[in-house]
Design a protein around this motif. Structure first.
Motif, PDB file in Angstrom:
ATOM      1  N   VAL A 199       0.702  -1.134   0.177  1.00 18.42           N
ATOM      2  CA  VAL A 199      -0.212   0.012  -0.008  1.00 18.42           C
ATOM      3  C   VAL A 199       0.864   1.243  -0.116  1.00 18.42           C
ATOM      4  CG1 VAL A 199      -2.015  -1.071   1.084  1.00 18.42           C
ATOM      5  CG2 VAL A 199      -0.237   0.060   2.678  1.00 18.42           C
ATOM      6  N   GLU A 200       2.047   1.182   0.491  1.00 14.26           N
ATOM      7  CA  GLU A 200       2.963   2.297   0.550  1.00 14.26           C
ATOM      8  C   GLU A 200       3.726   2.464  -0.764  1.00 14.26           C
ATOM      9  OE1 GLU A 200       3.958   2.988   5.110  1.00 14.26           O
ATOM     10  OE2 GLU A 200       5.531   2.034   3.752  1.00 14.26           O
ATOM     11  N   GLY A 201       3.758   1.211  -1.730  1.00  9.72           N
ATOM     12  CA  GLY A 201       4.566   1.166  -2.721  1.00  9.72           C
ATOM     13  C   GLY A 201       3.708   1.662  -4.067  1.00  9.72           C
ATOM     14  N   ASP A 202       2.347   1.448  -4.029  1.00  8.51           N
ATOM     15  CA  ASP A 202       1.527   1.671  -4.940  1.00  8.51           C
ATOM     16  C   ASP A 202       0.788   3.301  -4.692  1.00  8.51           C
ATOM     17  OD1 ASP A 202       2.162  -0.613  -6.422  1.00  8.51           O
ATOM     18  OD2 ASP A 202       0.472  -1.396  -5.317  1.00  8.51           O
ATOM     19  N   LEU A 203       1.333   4.211  -5.127  1.00  3.73           N
ATOM     20  CA  LEU A 203       0.984   5.453  -4.681  1.00  3.73           C
ATOM     21  C   LEU A 203      -0.659   6.080  -5.019  1.00  3.73           C
ATOM     22  CD1 LEU A 203       3.433   7.788  -6.587  1.00  3.73           C
ATOM     23  CD2 LEU A 203       3.161   7.667  -4.024  1.00  3.73           C
ATOM     24  N   LEU A 204      -1.198   5.470  -6.071  1.00  4.61           N
ATOM     25  CA  LEU A 204      -2.854   5.743  -6.088  1.00  4.61           C
ATOM     26  C   LEU A 204      -3.546   4.617  -5.453  1.00  4.61           C
ATOM     27  CD1 LEU A 204      -2.670   7.191  -9.720  1.00  4.61           C
ATOM     28  CD2 LEU A 204      -2.493   8.330  -7.508  1.00  4.61           C
ATOM     29  N   GLY A 205      -3.115   3.609  -5.085  1.00  4.01           N
ATOM     30  CA  GLY A 205      -3.949   2.515  -4.366  1.00  4.01           C
ATOM     31  C   GLY A 205      -3.384   1.390  -4.649  1.00  4.01           C
TER      32      GLY A 205
END
Length: 236
Positions: free
Chosen positions: A23-29
């Motif tokens: 969840v921190e690595g995928d900026l938009l969701g």
């Protein structure tokens, strides 16, 4: 400004069932690509003259249906329709689930949760709001979500992009996961086949099967099946 206290903060070092890096690595969701039996989209409602209208009902007079849209469900679906649009048209919410859809989705997910409406969940915003820093996650029961949504109307924060049951291991059989991508006008739900079938059959939700973000990310520009792609950067 009212302080939002409906959920309890989670420490920044909590692994969130091992999902914190995702969840921190995928900026938009974060969209899961494995671990769940089925998935669907719950479309955020269009309104015409203040009344909710299903996407396909709105598209039909234009000779379109969502199944012919070659990308994910977003405001771009309506941006490529002939102008002017139907008088009184209000576009679906972008990047945040609307209250009516949230209320119904909470009811349905509770039916498929171990403790019903009191099922404890993680509530995690998209990392685009805190890039380079730990996401500020909360935890709390499904039953508190609507009050939390209402409390956020007085703050700059949006409703969490991700929510899922707190479990000691993840994913466990029967688990579900909800994500509202910051760039889209629909909420994606992953879970057991029974939950997804329940959502698709619900008269109060506009739930559909449609390609995932992963399915379309590298396929070109958003367009209709019968149109030539436009020469722009790939978008959702």
């Amino acid at each position: 400004m009212r302080e939002v206290l409906m959920f309890s903060p989670v420490p920044d070092d909590d692994p969130l069932n091992g999902l914190r890096p995702h969840v921190e690595g995928d900026l938009l969701g974060h969209e899961p690509t494995e671990g769940f039996a089925d998935r669907c989209w719950v479309l955020h409602p269009i309104r015409v003259g203040g009344q909710k209208v299903r996407w396909n009902d709105f598209l039909r007079p234009y000779g379109k249906q969502l199944g012919d849209w070659m990308f994910t469900p977003s405001f771009r679906v309506f941006g490529r329709l002939p102008r002017p649009l139907t008088e009184g048209y209000e576009e679906p919410t972008i990047g945040e689930i609307d209250r009516d859809t949230l209320a119904r989705l909470l009811t349905v997910t509770a039916r498929h949760s171990a403790q019903g409406a009191e099922t404890e969940c993680f509530w995690v915003p998209a990392s685009v709001h805190t890039p380079g820093y730990p996401v500020k996650a909360d935890r709390g029961p499904l039953s508190s979500a609507l009050a939390h949504f209402d409390g956020l109307r007085d703050s700059w924060r949006v409703f969490p992009a991700h929510w899922w049951p707190v479990e000691s291991t993840w994913p466990v059989e029967g688990s579900w996961f909800v994500v509202t991508d910051e760039d889209l006008s629909a909420t994606e739900v992953f879970g057991p086949r029974e939950l997804i079938a329940d959502l698709l059959a619900d008269d109060e939700l506009d739930a559909v099967r449609h390609p995932s973000i992963a399915d379309v990310w590298h396929t070109g520009s958003p367009t209709w099946r019968d149109e030539q792609p436009v020469d722009i950067l790939p978008l959702l």
